[in-house]
Scaffold this motif. Structure first.
Motif, mmCIF file in Angstrom:
data_model
loop_
_atom_site.group_PDB
_atom_site.id
_atom_site.type_symbol
_atom_site.label_atom_id
_atom_site.label_comp_id
_atom_site.label_asym_id
_atom_site.label_seq_id
_atom_site.Cartn_x
_atom_site.Cartn_y
_atom_site.Cartn_z
ATOM 1 N N LEU A 25 -2.679 -5.485 -4.919
ATOM 2 C CA LEU A 25 -2.680 -4.104 -5.439
ATOM 3 C C LEU A 25 -3.836 -4.218 -6.661
ATOM 4 O O LEU A 25 -3.824 -5.139 -7.335
ATOM 5 C CB LEU A 25 -1.420 -3.506 -5.819
ATOM 6 N N GLN A 31 -3.423 1.456 -9.186
ATOM 7 C CA GLN A 31 -2.100 1.779 -8.366
ATOM 8 C C GLN A 31 -0.981 1.444 -8.923
ATOM 9 O O GLN A 31 0.300 2.144 -8.952
ATOM 10 C CB GLN A 31 -2.155 0.917 -6.990
ATOM 11 N N THR A 82 2.315 5.430 5.707
ATOM 12 C CA THR A 82 1.399 4.319 5.431
ATOM 13 C C THR A 82 1.578 3.547 6.742
ATOM 14 O O THR A 82 0.583 2.850 7.190
ATOM 15 C CB THR A 82 1.824 3.715 4.110
ATOM 16 N N ASN A 119 0.926 -1.101 0.041
ATOM 17 C CA ASN A 119 0.128 0.017 0.001
ATOM 18 C C ASN A 119 0.739 1.361 0.192
ATOM 19 O O ASN A 119 0.427 2.294 -0.585
ATOM 20 C CB ASN A 119 -1.030 0.068 1.047
#
Length: 298
Positions: A149, A153, A265, A10
């Motif tokens: 993902l 992205q 993150t 992420n």
């Protein structure tokens, strides 16, 4: 372990976004050495124009989705670059080589103008785009917690990484990059050698505006929306994240910003989300204070 790997995955798009933004900001900052909030406003403004014109193409012109997105992207790049050149030529350049406080005040005013322009153009509506390219790609096929993902992205990450790599190549291997380095190191000496610092500044500011607009388009395409207050948030955030690697060295600024994106993150995953921005900004302030060096700013 799978949860940690998912957070690392992420962090990749966030790190790429921060790196590209810091890279563009450092290009403009290197020739002025003045903090400028306008850059974050241009990022948000371009994202808002992208969403607005994509909505116009879809709901009013009845275009198919790819054509609507293309219309939005063209409008965002045009308005983002145009706003950046106007602000750089008529607002920032007359003040850039004078008082640093004047630049901060002028950039805040420009930020407010861009925010209000986007708000009025959208009729104070928060527009949302439909999700697209959201197919999931599995990297770790754990049946309990797969690491994944989406296509958007990965595409955004690849485009932003290519932007940083291509920009660094141009700055280090082209005559434009030589002019930019000459002005950023000593604009008076560059002027004595026949380089026009004012022209280099406008080109650098326009390039930074184009990078901000490009990032705004990619961010809005992923998140589906760009809030009216995003300009102020990112205007301040980019100032800090670019300073970690070095605001006058675009590649180092990009690498430092990528590290901040990773930390942000991980804090969101393991720490209280309410204190995320406070913790990140506090960490950045501590790092900047510890690594601070006295330099004479011309």
């Amino acid at each position: 372990m799978a949860y940690f790997l998912q957070q690392i995955a992420n962090a990749v798009p966030v790190a790429a976004l921060y790196a590209a933004l810091a890279f563009g900001y450092a290009i403009a900052f290197a020739v002025t050495r003045r903090a400028d909030l306008t850059y974050g406003a241009l990022f948000a403004f371009a994202g808002q124009m992208f969403v607005l014109f994509a909505d116009v193409g879809w709901n009013r012109l009845w275009l198919v989705l790819p054509a609507s997105l293309g219309l939005g992207a063209a409008a965002a790049l045009t308005f983002g670059l145009g706003a950046g050149l106007v602000a750089g030529r008529y607002v920032m350049r007359p003040l850039a080589f004078s008082s640093a406080n004047a630049v901060v005040v002028a950039s805040l005013g420009t930020l407010l103008v861009l925010m209000e322009t986007a708000r009025l153009a959208s009729d104070t509506r928060s527009l949302w785009m439909p999700p697209f390219l959201n197919s999931v790609i599995v990297f770790w096929p754990d049946p309990q917690f797969p690491v994944t993902l989406t296509v958007i992205q990965l595409l955004n990450t690849a485009l932003m990484a290519a932007l940083v790599a291509g920009g660094h190549f141009l700055l280090t291997h082209s005559f434009i990059g030589r002019y930019w380095r000459a002005v950023s190191e000593d604009r008076e000496a560059a002027a004595l050698c026949g380089v026009d610092p004012a022209t280099v500044y406008i080109v650098a500011y326009g390039t930074a505006s184009l990078v901000a607009a490009f990032c705004g388009i990619l961010a809005a395409s992923y998140y589906g929306n760009m809030d009216f207050g995003t300009g102020l948030t990112f205007g301040v955030k980019v100032l800090f994240i670019a300073a970690i690697g070095g605001q006058t060295a675009p590649l180092l600024a990009a690498l430092g910003a990528a590290g901040v994106g990773l930390l942000e993150t991980l804090w969101s995953a393991y720490g209280p989300i309410l204190w995320r921005d406070f913790a990140i900004f506090g960490f950045l302030v501590i790092v900047l204070v510890v690594t601070r060096r006295e330099k004479v700013i011309p």
